[in-house]
Write an enzyme that holds these catalytic residues in place. Structure first.
Site, mmCIF file in Angstrom:
data_model
loop_
_atom_site.group_PDB
_atom_site.id
_atom_site.type_symbol
_atom_site.label_atom_id
_atom_site.label_comp_id
_atom_site.label_asym_id
_atom_site.label_seq_id
_atom_site.Cartn_x
_atom_site.Cartn_y
_atom_site.Cartn_z
ATOM 1 C CG ASP A 57 8.319 -3.578 5.695
ATOM 2 O OD1 ASP A 57 9.132 -4.218 6.386
ATOM 3 O OD2 ASP A 57 7.994 -3.898 4.538
ATOM 4 C CG ASP A 58 6.309 1.343 5.494
ATOM 5 O OD1 ASP A 58 7.276 0.955 4.818
ATOM 6 O OD2 ASP A 58 5.125 1.284 5.106
ATOM 7 C CG HIS B 106 8.039 3.427 1.273
ATOM 8 N ND1 HIS B 106 7.105 3.039 0.342
ATOM 9 C CD2 HIS B 106 8.046 2.449 2.213
ATOM 10 C CE1 HIS B 106 6.561 1.886 0.702
ATOM 11 N NE2 HIS B 106 7.117 1.504 1.846
ATOM 12 C CE1 TYR C 281 4.316 1.545 -2.171
ATOM 13 C CE2 TYR C 281 6.472 2.032 -3.165
ATOM 14 C CZ TYR C 281 5.318 2.453 -2.506
ATOM 15 O OH TYR C 281 5.154 3.792 -2.189
ATOM 16 C CG HIS D 124 3.415 -1.986 7.379
ATOM 17 N ND1 HIS D 124 2.690 -3.069 6.922
ATOM 18 C CD2 HIS D 124 4.163 -1.549 6.334
ATOM 19 C CE1 HIS D 124 2.979 -3.278 5.641
ATOM 20 N NE2 HIS D 124 3.869 -2.366 5.261
#
Length: 390
Positions: free
Chosen positions: A198-199, A253, A290, A340
């Protein structure tokens, strides 16, 4: 007296004409069948037989026979022209008419072989099966494609644990015959797992991609639209070229539980636009930041919602050894692992994680590949945490 001389001369002329006629006829017979063998070149597999054919206009009036210059390579029946392949090599078969060669055929004998030393091959992922030392057309077939499937060019892919026979069939166009070679493929207890990141993309994403490429593994990247820049868009392109999957993680995000539907849809659309400009298609799956999602939003987003069941908490610990040990200790068939590519500590762990998983019999795949292998279809508006067997 003169009449007698004339008669003798006439008889002599008749005899000479008859002899000449016979010679001419014989010449015409032989000359008419020069290069008479239809097949000029023939490739046979050891122990294979084939009957040569010849174009003989005067076949009933001629004495003819077949002969091989090297019968240890390929022998031929003198009367029928049936060639039998004996040993690897090349020879010439000749056709004789009245003791004169009227045609030749080059015969080459092959002894093909599979590129496996043992009759049983154990695999956990893929294996390239080939038939060497042949110029024949080759096709492949798996007796149980649910165990292992095989492509047209012989790439065997493990599907599930078990054994199956893979057959390579050689087709000889000239002789219209088929020769089959088989081997048993035993698929070990192949377990599947999806690593997700992620991210990103970030400056550390290339480290993750290097590890995936080195170990022939794939992953799923849930990207944040605002992080896709001129400096990082190449990471997305490379990931796609490596067979990885790109998912949507909104544009900035946002927390989807506390944002309006219009805001969420706008964020997803902006990220899709950037992704499509790089790889030519939008995303088809997404992960709510989240892991936060309302029921209303879930019903109004046209993408499958992919969560996870193994959380490394790499954002909290930022420790390479911890991430490695956690994944390897907790990995099970059908898991979706959350990491991540935003952190260097995680990126540095990926190579060891993949190698450790592969040693344990895991195949590292994308989320969509994992779902498909487990017989599940990713449906828009539905949540997915793992693909474990029920």
């Amino acid at each position: 007296m003169k009449n007698i001389v004339k008669k003798k001369a006439m008889y002599k002329s008749i005899v000479l004409l008859f002899v000449l006629f016979c010679l001419i006829g014989q010449y015409n017979k032989v000359s008419a069948v020069k290069n008479a063998i239809v097949e000029k070149n023939l490739i046979l597999i050891k122990d294979e037989s084939y009957e040569l054919t010849a174009d003989l206009d005067y076949e009933d009036e001629m004495e003819y026979y077949w002969e091989s210059k090297n019968p240890e390579i390929a022998e031929v029946d003198a009367d029928t022209g049936v060639v039998k392949a004996i040993a690897k090599g090349k020879t010439t078969v000749e056709l004789y008419v009245d003791e004169e060669i009227v045609g030749t055929c080059t015969v080459r004998v092959e002894i093909p072989s599979l590129n496996v030393k043992k009759k049983t091959v154990e695999i956990t992922d893929t294996f390239q099966l080939t038939v060497g030392k042949t110029e024949q057309e080759v096709s492949y077939h798996s007796a149980k494609s649910s165990i292992a499937k095989v492509s047209a060019d012989g790439v065997v892919t493990a599907v599930s644990a078990g054994s199956t026979k893979i057959t390579a069939t050689l087709f000889n166009k000239t002789t219209n015959t088929k020769t089959k070679y088989t081997c048993t493929v035993k698929v070990k207890n192949t377990k599947l797992i999806a690593l997700t990141f992620d991210d990103g993309p970030s400056i550390y994403t290339p480290i993750v991609l290097d590890a995936l490429e080195k170990n022939q593994a794939k992953a799923t990247f849930f990207v944040v639209g605002s992080r896709i820049t001129d400096k990082t868009k190449g990471h997305i392109k490379r990931a796609e070229e490596l067979g990885c999957e790109i998912g949507n993680h909104t544009y900035s995000h946002i927390n989807m539980s506390s944002s309006s539907l219009e805001k969420i849809q706008s964020e997803i659309k902006k990220t899709d636009k950037k992704v499509k400009s790089i790889i030519g298609s939008p995303t088809y799956i997404m992960r709510p930041p989240y892991g936060s999602l309302t029921e209303k939003t879930q019903k109004n987003i046209d993408k499958a919602m992919v969560f996870w069941n193994v959380d490394t908490l790499d954002w909290k610990y930022r420790n390479t050894d911890y991430v490695i040990n956690y994944v390897l200790a907790n990995a099970k068939d059908g898991d979706i692992v959350l990491m991540h590519d935003l952190y260097k500590s995680t990126a540095n762990a990926v190579d060891t994680i993949i190698r450790g998983l592969q040693e344990k019999g895991f195949k590292v795949v994308t989320v969509s590949e994992l779902a498909q292998a487990k017989g599940k279809e990713l449906v828009s508006g539905k949540k997915y945490y793992s693909f474990k067997k029920s």
